[in-house]
Design a protein around this motif. Sequence first.
Motif, mmCIF file in Angstrom:
data_model
loop_
_atom_site.group_PDB
_atom_site.id
_atom_site.type_symbol
_atom_site.label_atom_id
_atom_site.label_comp_id
_atom_site.label_asym_id
_atom_site.label_seq_id
_atom_site.Cartn_x
_atom_site.Cartn_y
_atom_site.Cartn_z
ATOM 1 N N ASP A 1 42.963 46.563 40.417
ATOM 2 C CA ASP A 1 44.370 46.952 40.537
ATOM 3 C C ASP A 1 44.634 48.090 39.568
ATOM 4 N N ASP B 1 41.868 41.816 51.654
ATOM 5 C CA ASP B 1 42.117 41.268 50.320
ATOM 6 C C ASP B 1 42.850 39.931 50.348
ATOM 7 N N ARG B 2 44.001 39.894 51.021
ATOM 8 C CA ARG B 2 44.780 38.662 50.980
ATOM 9 C C ARG B 2 44.064 37.531 51.708
ATOM 10 N N ASP C 1 41.430 36.269 49.499
ATOM 11 C CA ASP C 1 42.001 35.458 48.418
ATOM 12 C C ASP C 1 42.344 34.058 48.916
ATOM 13 N N ASP D 1 45.439 45.019 53.928
ATOM 14 C CA ASP D 1 45.529 44.113 52.784
ATOM 15 C C ASP D 1 45.377 42.667 53.228
ATOM 16 N N LYS E 1 36.624 43.505 45.879
ATOM 17 C CA LYS E 1 38.031 43.862 45.831
ATOM 18 C C LYS E 1 38.253 44.981 44.829
#
Length: 376
Positions: free
Chosen positions: A371, A343-344, A347, A339, A368
């Motif tokens: 959710d 993803d993080r 971001d 993550d 991504k």
Amino acid sequence: MNYETLLEHFATEEISALIGLVVGLTFGIFAQQSRFCLRAACVEFWRGQTGKKFAIWLLAFSAAMIATQYFIGTGAIDTGQIRQLNNTGSMSGAIIGGLLFGAGMVLAGGCASRLLVLSATGNMRTMVAGLVVTIVAQASLRGGLSPLREELSSWWLVDGQSRSFASWLPPYGGLIIGIALFLLGLWFAKRHQLSKWWGVAAVITGLSVALGWLLTSLQAANSFDIVAVKSVSFTGSSADTLMGLINQPTLPLSFDVGLVPGVFLGSLLAALVTHEFKWQQFTSDSGFARFFIGAALMGFGGMLAGGCAVGAGVTGGAILVITAWVALFSMWIGAGITDWVVDRKADELKAAAQAGLVAETSLPHFPKAPDSVRIG
């Protein structure tokens, strides 16, 4: 109706499939309603935002542990009949497989059980990912990937007597740990105002795992045939069910054959009743590569670790199998690292780009995952 009466009307295999169906329906209905998912809990935890999703997972896990340990303490579940507590296990498989599975569930947008549950609600992305998990799991069990799995598993083995850490604990130690985790889950649930229905559904999701252990143990104790004492798991179960459908004109009945369709039907029923069924397909934003890669990692990692996030993490954890707890811990680590990297980190770079700190063109292009377990 007692077991002797059931034997008069059904064969042992039919009873096993019926037990699997009952357990699967229960798990499917309440996992869908509670939004139970290890991937969602991991992302919240590692981002320092422990909230509803973390509380849901903790309530389900602790409920499974409390009920299972209670039944073991009363003698209703015979641990001498449980394969994971009496056969040789692989610590290296638990570590490596857990890391791979954790990474895969972040990329695929959910763990193996969540993919099955969501596919029944009309999510075609998770259905495709679930099929990939199943195919790779079968290849890892008996196909071209099995030599690699066997090699990695052989690096660090532990015998059956060393796989349980119940002997390390005081009397009722497992039950005490379960109660402590349940109280912690309630604290998180209250703090983040978790819906009472979602909380109840999470608890019943966990209890369905204990129900599987209880019913298969009772069947084994009262049957003249050999019956496997087991509970909810998805990588191996899904692989055997799918391959049976493909390779054989009639599907041999077993607990797993009842479990997998039961989970799907339970989730479908819950989604239809609550009007949550919705067709969802791949889009240019969601991409396909990360779903495929994540599903493949889960298929191989789950077979290497001895089970998925539920099979090893919850079902194995509830009976205090040390390799299951190691696999679960490794899944959390693998999920957190993935993550952060995929993803993080993306971001953070995107936020920096919007602030003019870095160029937009320097951002990694890796779509991504939606959710699929969003709450609220």
